[in-house]
Design a protein around this motif. Structure first.
Motif, PDB file in Angstrom:
ATOM      1  N   TYR A  43       0.724  -1.407  -0.025  1.00 53.91           N
ATOM      2  CA  TYR A  43       0.064   0.034  -0.004  1.00 53.91           C
ATOM      3  C   TYR A  43       0.889   1.216   0.092  1.00 53.91           C
ATOM      4  O   TYR A  43       0.989   2.054   1.000  1.00 53.91           O
ATOM      5  CB  TYR A  43      -0.800   0.030   1.168  1.00 53.91           C
ATOM      6  N   CYS A  50      -2.501   4.197 -12.624  1.00 53.52           N
ATOM      7  CA  CYS A  50      -2.063   2.802 -13.059  1.00 53.52           C
ATOM      8  C   CYS A  50      -1.236   2.755 -14.680  1.00 53.52           C
ATOM      9  O   CYS A  50      -1.636   3.460 -15.357  1.00 53.52           O
ATOM     10  CB  CYS A  50      -3.209   1.999 -13.113  1.00 53.52           C
ATOM     11  N   TRP A 117      -0.619  -1.808 -10.978  1.00 49.30           N
ATOM     12  CA  TRP A 117      -1.757  -2.353 -10.053  1.00 49.30           C
ATOM     13  C   TRP A 117      -2.613  -3.343 -10.975  1.00 49.30           C
ATOM     14  O   TRP A 117      -2.499  -3.191 -12.236  1.00 49.30           O
ATOM     15  CB  TRP A 117      -2.995  -1.208  -9.953  1.00 49.30           C
ATOM     16  N   ARG A 145       1.257  -5.022  -7.889  1.00 48.69           N
ATOM     17  CA  ARG A 145       0.361  -5.086  -6.567  1.00 48.69           C
ATOM     18  C   ARG A 145      -0.983  -5.251  -6.886  1.00 48.69           C
ATOM     19  O   ARG A 145      -1.453  -5.201  -8.121  1.00 48.69           O
ATOM     20  CB  ARG A 145       0.502  -3.548  -6.123  1.00 48.69           C
ATOM     21  N   TYR A 147      -4.975  -4.683  -6.341  1.00 46.99           N
ATOM     22  CA  TYR A 147      -5.803  -3.239  -6.127  1.00 46.99           C
ATOM     23  C   TYR A 147      -6.855  -3.869  -5.363  1.00 46.99           C
ATOM     24  O   TYR A 147      -7.892  -4.599  -5.705  1.00 46.99           O
ATOM     25  CB  TYR A 147      -6.351  -2.838  -7.297  1.00 46.99           C
TER      26      TYR A 147
END
Length: 218
Positions: A43, A50, A117, A145, A147
């Motif tokens: 986070y 993005c 993301w 990562r 989302y």
């Protein structure tokens, strides 16, 4: 203040996001953008946009050729916001090679995305529909990562992508290095693995495993 050379982007200030670029897509982006937006901290702060690095290859008659590659960013201006995934679909469907596919049904397309993301549930739904409607397209999504991984609708979005035939995975340290070589302007400089890159990758992969119901081993 010294003038910035045209076509180059200034190095972002610490704890601040780089300013948006003027065109979409671009062929490559700076290492500062890469390190800022592709960190795999679960986070991180100020990473609201993005970035989608893509490569498209076409296979026909046993021969493979590259259709295109580049980097998309979410579009926030001048009209309605458009996420990077939809920017890519709009670009891809406009390519002459894809439009001519009706005349050559034996053609196959391998699409690879490196994303900062994972897709939101609205984009996942549209991408899944596109894949179901175009079975000649094989999509691999590698995300730095996840989302909103705890929200059910985002989890269902990832499962819908998998159900439509997409390969969905978390980027490994080797994937970050590959993305660096293909999409970073000054890729000849050594890629530095940041602290926690391996642990974060494994942790995110296990979260994705729980969402998709697949075994992942680090």
């Amino acid at each position: 203040m010294p003038r910035q050379r045209r076509g180059l982007r200034a190095r972002p200030r610490r704890h601040s996001a780089p300013v948006p670029w003027p065109s979409n897509p671009v062929s490559r982006f700076s290492r500062h953008y890469f390190y800022f937006h592709f960190t795999n901290q679960p986070y991180p702060e100020d990473r609201k946009g993005c970035y989608l690095c893509f490569r498209v290859e076409r296979t026909q008659g046993g021969l493979s050729s590259e259709v295109g590659s580049g980097v998309f960013e979410n579009e926030f201006y001048p009209k309605e916001p458009v996420h990077a995934e939809i920017c890519f679909l709009n670009w891809f469907k406009a390519q002459p090679a894809f439009q001519a596919q009706r005349l050559a049904p034996e053609e196959k397309y391998q699409v690879t995305w490196f994303m900062s993301w994972s897709p939101c549930f609205q984009c996942a739904r549209q991408v899944a529909k596109f894949l179901r409607d175009h079975t000649s397209v094989q999509l691999s999504i590698l995300a730095a990562r996840l989302y909103y991984p705890r929200r059910p609708q985002y989890q269902q979005g990832l499962r819908s992508l998998q159900g439509a035939g997409a390969h969905v995975a978390v980027m490994t340290p080797a994937d970050f290095a590959s993305c660096w070589e293909m999409f970073v302007d000054d890729h000849k400089k050594r890629f530095w693995y940041w602290k926690g890159i391996y642990i974060n990758s494994c942790s995110l992969a296990k979260s994705l495993e729980d969402i998709l119901g697949q075994g992942v081993f680090c």
